[in-house]
Enzyme design. Structure first.
Site, PDB file in Angstrom:
ATOM      1  N   LYS A 190      -2.323  13.074   3.177  1.00  0.00           N
ATOM      2  CA  LYS A 190      -3.464  13.365   2.309  1.00  0.00           C
ATOM      3  C   LYS A 190      -4.430  12.186   2.346  1.00  0.00           C
ATOM      4  O   LYS A 190      -4.122  11.103   1.867  1.00  0.00           O
ATOM      5  CB  LYS A 190      -3.018  13.594   0.859  1.00  0.00           C
ATOM      6  CG  LYS A 190      -4.159  14.168   0.032  1.00  0.00           C
ATOM      7  CD  LYS A 190      -4.038  13.943  -1.431  1.00  0.00           C
ATOM      8  CE  LYS A 190      -4.515  12.605  -1.885  1.00  0.00           C
ATOM      9  NZ  LYS A 190      -5.951  12.340  -1.712  1.00  0.00           N
ATOM     10  N   GLY A 241      -2.603   2.287  -1.842  1.00  0.00           N
ATOM     11  CA  GLY A 241      -3.623   2.499  -2.873  1.00  0.00           C
ATOM     12  C   GLY A 241      -3.428   1.537  -4.021  1.00  0.00           C
ATOM     13  O   GLY A 241      -2.911   0.425  -3.826  1.00  0.00           O
ATOM     14  N   SER A 242      -3.792   1.973  -5.204  1.00  0.00           N
ATOM     15  CA  SER A 242      -3.763   1.060  -6.347  1.00  0.00           C
ATOM     16  C   SER A 242      -2.331   0.850  -6.859  1.00  0.00           C
ATOM     17  O   SER A 242      -1.476   1.725  -6.723  1.00  0.00           O
ATOM     18  CB  SER A 242      -4.631   1.611  -7.470  1.00  0.00           C
ATOM     19  OG  SER A 242      -4.149   2.868  -7.876  1.00  0.00           O
ATOM     20  N   THR A 243      -2.115  -0.303  -7.467  1.00  0.00           N
ATOM     21  CA  THR A 243      -0.804  -0.623  -8.033  1.00  0.00           C
ATOM     22  C   THR A 243      -0.447   0.382  -9.131  1.00  0.00           C
ATOM     23  O   THR A 243       0.698   0.804  -9.266  1.00  0.00           O
ATOM     24  CB  THR A 243      -0.810  -2.064  -8.567  1.00  0.00           C
ATOM     25  OG1 THR A 243      -0.995  -2.939  -7.443  1.00  0.00           O
ATOM     26  CG2 THR A 243       0.499  -2.428  -9.248  1.00  0.00           C
ATOM     27  N   VAL A 245      -1.229   3.598  -9.398  1.00  0.00           N
ATOM     28  CA  VAL A 245      -0.696   4.853  -8.851  1.00  0.00           C
ATOM     29  C   VAL A 245       0.652   4.587  -8.160  1.00  0.00           C
ATOM     30  O   VAL A 245       1.565   5.408  -8.228  1.00  0.00           O
ATOM     31  CB  VAL A 245      -1.713   5.526  -7.891  1.00  0.00           C
ATOM     32  CG1 VAL A 245      -1.091   6.730  -7.202  1.00  0.00           C
ATOM     33  CG2 VAL A 245      -2.956   5.945  -8.656  1.00  0.00           C
ATOM     34  N   GLY A 246       0.790   3.417  -7.555  1.00  0.00           N
ATOM     35  CA  GLY A 246       2.069   3.045  -6.941  1.00  0.00           C
ATOM     36  C   GLY A 246       3.200   3.124  -7.969  1.00  0.00           C
ATOM     37  O   GLY A 246       4.296   3.618  -7.678  1.00  0.00           O
ATOM     38  N   CYS A 297      -7.652  -4.422   0.641  1.00  0.00           N
ATOM     39  CA  CYS A 297      -6.567  -4.775  -0.276  1.00  0.00           C
ATOM     40  C   CYS A 297      -6.170  -6.242  -0.116  1.00  0.00           C
ATOM     41  O   CYS A 297      -5.778  -6.894  -1.073  1.00  0.00           O
ATOM     42  CB  CYS A 297      -5.373  -3.869  -0.063  1.00  0.00           C
ATOM     43  SG  CYS A 297      -4.937  -3.687   1.665  1.00  0.00           S
TER      44      CYS A 297
HETATM   45  P1  NAI Z   1      -5.947   5.305  -5.965  1.00  0.00           P
HETATM   46  O1  NAI Z   1      -4.689   4.548  -5.933  1.00  0.00           O
HETATM   47  O2  NAI Z   1      -6.221   6.140  -7.159  1.00  0.00           O
HETATM   48  O3  NAI Z   1      -6.046   6.287  -4.704  1.00  0.00           O
HETATM   49  C1  NAI Z   1      -5.389   6.108  -3.473  1.00  0.00           C
HETATM   50  C2  NAI Z   1      -4.878   7.448  -2.974  1.00  0.00           C
HETATM   51  O4  NAI Z   1      -3.909   7.964  -3.879  1.00  0.00           O
HETATM   52  C3  NAI Z   1      -5.943   8.531  -2.882  1.00  0.00           C
HETATM   53  O5  NAI Z   1      -5.664   9.334  -1.772  1.00  0.00           O
HETATM   54  C4  NAI Z   1      -5.733   9.319  -4.153  1.00  0.00           C
HETATM   55  O6  NAI Z   1      -6.185  10.649  -4.084  1.00  0.00           O
HETATM   56  C5  NAI Z   1      -4.253   9.275  -4.305  1.00  0.00           C
HETATM   57  N1  NAI Z   1      -3.744   9.447  -5.681  1.00  0.00           N
HETATM   58  C6  NAI Z   1      -4.378   9.183  -6.850  1.00  0.00           C
HETATM   59  N2  NAI Z   1      -3.569   9.459  -7.883  1.00  0.00           N
HETATM   60  C7  NAI Z   1      -2.406   9.897  -7.373  1.00  0.00           C
HETATM   61  C8  NAI Z   1      -1.164  10.321  -7.931  1.00  0.00           C
HETATM   62  N3  NAI Z   1      -0.964  10.340  -9.240  1.00  0.00           N
HETATM   63  N4  NAI Z   1      -0.168  10.678  -7.104  1.00  0.00           N
HETATM   64  C9  NAI Z   1      -0.349  10.650  -5.771  1.00  0.00           C
HETATM   65  N5  NAI Z   1      -1.496  10.268  -5.183  1.00  0.00           N
HETATM   66  C10 NAI Z   1      -2.516   9.889  -5.964  1.00  0.00           C
HETATM   67  O7  NAI Z   1      -7.132   4.324  -5.735  1.00  0.00           O
HETATM   68  P2  NAI Z   1      -8.669   4.575  -6.105  1.00  0.00           P
HETATM   69  O8  NAI Z   1      -8.844   5.272  -7.393  1.00  0.00           O
HETATM   70  O9  NAI Z   1      -9.265   5.222  -4.939  1.00  0.00           O
HETATM   71  O10 NAI Z   1      -9.171   3.098  -6.302  1.00  0.00           O
HETATM   72  C11 NAI Z   1      -8.914   2.417  -7.518  1.00  0.00           C
HETATM   73  C12 NAI Z   1      -8.587   0.986  -7.266  1.00  0.00           C
HETATM   74  O11 NAI Z   1      -7.405   0.905  -6.477  1.00  0.00           O
HETATM   75  C13 NAI Z   1      -9.607   0.224  -6.465  1.00  0.00           C
HETATM   76  O12 NAI Z   1     -10.658  -0.249  -7.230  1.00  0.00           O
HETATM   77  C14 NAI Z   1      -8.767  -0.874  -5.912  1.00  0.00           C
HETATM   78  O13 NAI Z   1      -8.612  -1.870  -6.867  1.00  0.00           O
HETATM   79  C15 NAI Z   1      -7.436  -0.225  -5.663  1.00  0.00           C
HETATM   80  N6  NAI Z   1      -7.279   0.212  -4.257  1.00  0.00           N
HETATM   81  C16 NAI Z   1      -6.419  -0.459  -3.469  1.00  0.00           C
HETATM   82  C17 NAI Z   1      -6.307  -0.110  -2.148  1.00  0.00           C
HETATM   83  C18 NAI Z   1      -5.405  -0.815  -1.222  1.00  0.00           C
HETATM   84  O14 NAI Z   1      -5.624  -0.756  -0.018  1.00  0.00           O
HETATM   85  N7  NAI Z   1      -4.365  -1.439  -1.679  1.00  0.00           N
HETATM   86  C19 NAI Z   1      -7.085   0.945  -1.549  1.00  0.00           C
HETATM   87  C20 NAI Z   1      -7.918   1.644  -2.480  1.00  0.00           C
HETATM   88  C21 NAI Z   1      -8.001   1.257  -3.781  1.00  0.00           C
END
Ligand code: NAI
Length: 787
Positions: A190, A241-243, A245-246, A297
């Protein structure tokens, strides 16, 4: 129009836009996108708009994946996976080569599409992202080819659910899909809702080359679609992704048996020493935090500068910042492009405003931002107090913080003053200093005199709340493979121990039974904090007493383990010597341990075998202490990438009820051989085989605090260990419920956990390199050389 003379005066560039006609045509021809399931696109349904962040224009309509879509994709993957795994490594390698070649053929198209979708400058997508995507597929084609030789005895995990963010859309896809396919898995991926387009273009490539249907499935949508994928019948979730959601995913997958890797956020230090090449370091900042809009990140978002050069460095940084070109990402001269989405732009604006309101001083490029689209002028903060929100929270925008330090020790302390541990960048002309600091920072990737360098041949991933698992190289391949499941499953639930007050001293040795109930903490025997003991029984006979441990005992044991930090710094040779000595002392008392097991009901043969294998194991892990080492990865030219095995620090280990001596040693020995200190919970029903070890440990020169033993209710004590912020990793071997609780409770600080299946501990499943590899985390240190 300026004359040539004018241009030579101003040195002003004209625009150099990359043509995007092909991409516009492609988007127009597609209109709206469905999902890519079972080798074909579904009819678009419940679509949402995907915008170009640089202009606000709608690029395409994309489908919001429902639970049913996700399930259909998982089903397609499931039915494709078996045949895919049956192909020889060589056959799978050919498919991966085909993908790589087709990506290369379309490099320019994909770079332009990525730039339009994400907003990052085309220079980055053209020169970094897309070439690395191709490199990943080539590299992993090679892994498929040599898999059977390099990872004997392993197999694919099955169906992998993969969820990726918007900052490196196609590159993250490649990081996830290439190793999964090489290992014989099928995937449902996804992409992020802001940036799904290159994933859909990738799906077209898969269809065009005739990749077996269902091996790659792409379902688009937002977090709800992601959550549905996490809940679906997949065998593994790989998330970036974000900590926040992790953490949700860690809880949601607890006890499910799904393999999990998390690559999360960071607040990475960028350390500049006084003897650094300051101009190079300034260019490093440009790469680390500005060229990518700070949307990385591992961005070096916390600049730490040694006091003597703070002023000079800040001046150079400001001068360089003033020259950055912010604007149209499709312009080949643009340095800083657009922020991915208005929502993210607002987040950055809010955080920066709060940082200023809390007293930090913002230095920002005074550039003309385009009238439309989501842009933010690059900058950095000075005067940032530790309590300021921007010193701790990821801004994920083109704004760093700059603070000074005096000594290397202070630099390390500041660098580690974060809950994250993804990356670090260290600048000094003194390689001793660089490597010393590199070894002390808590980060999964360390760049010396460089920053944000990636390659498929090296592992990437974090320590602490930056997640666990590695992507890339040998380490990443391991995440997509499984060992054959041991024959035995989790054990039946343990019962609450029957308790009675701990007898006063002097009550020892009544009827030849030791009635003291001591634990072993910091190298000394300790009475349980509860003041209670529980009876250890076998066949209706009292064998002895064990202390009823509680939270406080765990806290004390963790503290004692922390104090023994010298063990992690000891050489492998030193640790080996101590462990050999331990093994010798154990063999001198083999009869006693055999008698103990017999008294607990084991037959003579079984008891003798358990002790004999315990001895073999003790010698084997002693021998491994200075042999299980890291690697030097073949990545970029003029660079060594050192993959160093580092101990976690303090580990918790909950041992199985089966094989009370051997189960304990099989888990504790690899952990300490690799330099960890351990808080161990021995077999609840028969802890005496472990508590009998006190004297062996005492006489083996094992420093106090390296092994701490807390007896008592295993499930409860495991929860305490899981919640403890100072326990970096936790192994548990016991019941299914207990494993689930451990995984759920560890979501708070995202510690590395391992639910170990029970096995025949006397057999080959009970020992090996995989225990050692689980007892370390890999730090990849990049050291460039040459002029
Ligand atoms: P996010 O963690 O919400 O999204 C990343 C992915 O997870 C997207 O595909 C999203 O649709 C999916 N997702 C969201 N909620 C989910 C859930 N409950 N279960 C499964 N999948 C889910 O990150 P977002 O909102 O795009 O960005 C927010 C913050 O996260 C950013 O400002 C940044 O601080 C951080 N971030 C960190 C990243 C990294 O590479 N470590 C990448 C993107 C964002």
């Amino acid at each position: 129009m300026p004359t040539v003379k004018d241009i030579l005066e101003t040195m002003d560039y004209g625009p150099a836009p990359e043509a995007n006609g092909e991409v516009v045509k492609w988007l127009k021809a597609r209109g709206a996108f469905g999902h890519f399931i079972g080798g074909a696109f579904t009819r678009p349904e419940a679509t949402f708009a995907v915008e170009n962040p640089a202009t606000g224009e709608v690029l395409a309509e994309v489908s919001q994946g429902s639970r049913a879509d996700v399930e259909a994709a998982v089903k397609a993957a499931r039915s494709a996976q078996r045949d895919w795994a049956r192909l020889s490594g060589h056959q799978r390698a050919k498919w991966l080569y085909a993908i790589a070649r087709n990506i290369q053929k379309r490099e320019r198209f994909l770079a332009v599409l990525e730039t339009m979708d994400n907003g990052k400058p085309v220079r980055e997508t053209r020169d970094i992202d897309i070439p690395l995507v191709a490199r990943h597929f080539y590299h992993h084609a090679g892994w498929a080819e040599v898999l059977a030789d390099e990872f004997p005895g392993t197999g694919p995990v099955g169906v992998c659910g993969q969820i990726i963010p918007w900052n490196f859309p196609l590159l993250m896809l490649a990081w996830k899909i290439a190793p999964a396919l090489a290992a014989g898995n099928a995937v449902v991926l996804k992409p992020a809702e802001y940036t799904p387009l290159t994933a859909l273009a990738f799906a077209e490539i898969c269809a065009e080359i005739g990749l077996p249907k269902g091996v790659v499935n792409i379902v688009t949508g937002d977090g709800d679609t992601g959550a549905a994928l996490v809940a679906a019948e997949v065998d593994k979730i790989a998330f970036t992704g974000s900590t926040e959601v992790g953490r949700i995913i860690r809880k949601a997958t607890a006890g499910s048996g799904k393999k999990l890797t998390l690559e999360l956020g960071g607040k990475s230090p960028f350390v500049v020493f006084a003897d650094a090449d300051l101009d190079a370091a300034v260019e490093g900042v440009v790469d680390a935090i500005w060229f990518n809009q700070g949307q990385v990140c591992c961005a070096g978002s916390r600049i730490l500068v040694q006091e003597g050069v703070e002023e000079a460095f800040t001046r150079k940084l400001r001068t360089r910042m003033a020259k950055l070109r912010v604007g149209d990402p499709l312009d080949k001269c643009t340095d800083v492009g657009a922020i991915v989405h208005p929502v993210q732009l607002k987040r950055i604006r809010d955080l920066v405003a709060r940082g200023e309101a809390e007293g930090a001083v913002l230095h920002q490029a005074e550039c003309q931002l385009p009238a439309k689209g989501s842009f933010f002028a690059p900058g950095f903060f000075t005067g940032v107090e530790p309590a300021n929100i921007v010193s701790d929270v990821e801004i994920f925008g083109p704004v760093a913080t700059l603070t000074s330090f005096r000594t290397p020790d202070e630099a390390v302390e500041l660098a580690n003053n974060t809950r994250y541990g993804l990356a670090a960048s260290i600048w000094s002309e003194n390689v001793n200093l660089c490597l010393d600091v590199a070894s002390r920072v808590k980060a999964g990737v360390v760049w010396v005199n460089s920053t944000n360098v990636f390659d498929a041949g090296s592992g990437f991933g974090g320590y602490r709340e930056s997640g666990f698992g590695r992507e890339g190289g040998r380490e990443g391949m391991g995440e997509y493979l499984s060992f054959p499941a041991p024959k035995e499953k989790a054990e039946p639930p343990v019962h609450a121990p029957e308790t009675s007050p701990v007898p006063e001293s002097g009550a020892k040795a009544v009827d030849g039974i030791d009635r003291t109930a001591k634990m072993y903490v910091g190298g000394a025997q300790k009475r349980p904090d509860s003041g209670y003991s529980y009876a250890v029984m076998a066949k209706g006979r009292l064998l002895g007493l064990a202390g009823l441990g509680n939270r406080k005992d765990i806290r004390n044991a963790v503290e004692a383990a922390h104090k023994a930090s010298g063990w992690g710094k000891a050489t492998g040779h030193n640790r080996a010597q101590v462990l050999y000595y331990l093994a010798e002392n154990l063999s001198a008392r083999a009869q006693e341990f055999t008698d103990r097991l017999r008294s607990a009901g084991a037959s003579k043969g079984a008891a003798e075998r358990e002790v004999a294998v315990s001895l073999e194991r003790a010698f084997w892990y002693a021998a491994q202490a200075d042999k299980f080492d890291g690697a030097v990865h073949a990545t970029k030219s003029a660079n060594v990438t050192l993959a160093m095995n580092e101990p976690f620090g303090v580990m918790g280990i909950a041992c199985p009820n089966a094989a009370p001596l051997l189960g304990f040693l099989s888990l504790v020995l690899p952990a300490i051989a690799m330099g960890n200190r351990v808080v161990a919970l021995p077999a609840q029903d028969m802890p005496l085989s472990a508590t009998d070890l006190y004297q062996v440990l005492d006489t083996s020169d094992l420093p106090g605090g390296v092994v701490n033993i807390v007896t008592g209710p295993r499930e409860e004590l495991t929860k305490t260990l899981a919640q403890h912020d100072d326990v970096a990793a936790l192994w548990y071997c016991g019941t299914t419920e207990g494993a689930k609780a451990m995984e759920a409770e560890s979501a708070g600080n995202l510690k590395v956990t391992w639910a170990i299946p029970n096995c025949d501990w006397t057999g080959p499943d009970g020992q090996g390199r995989r225990y050692l590899s689980r007892a370390v985390q890999v730090k990849n240190i990049w050291v460039p050389y040459g002029e």
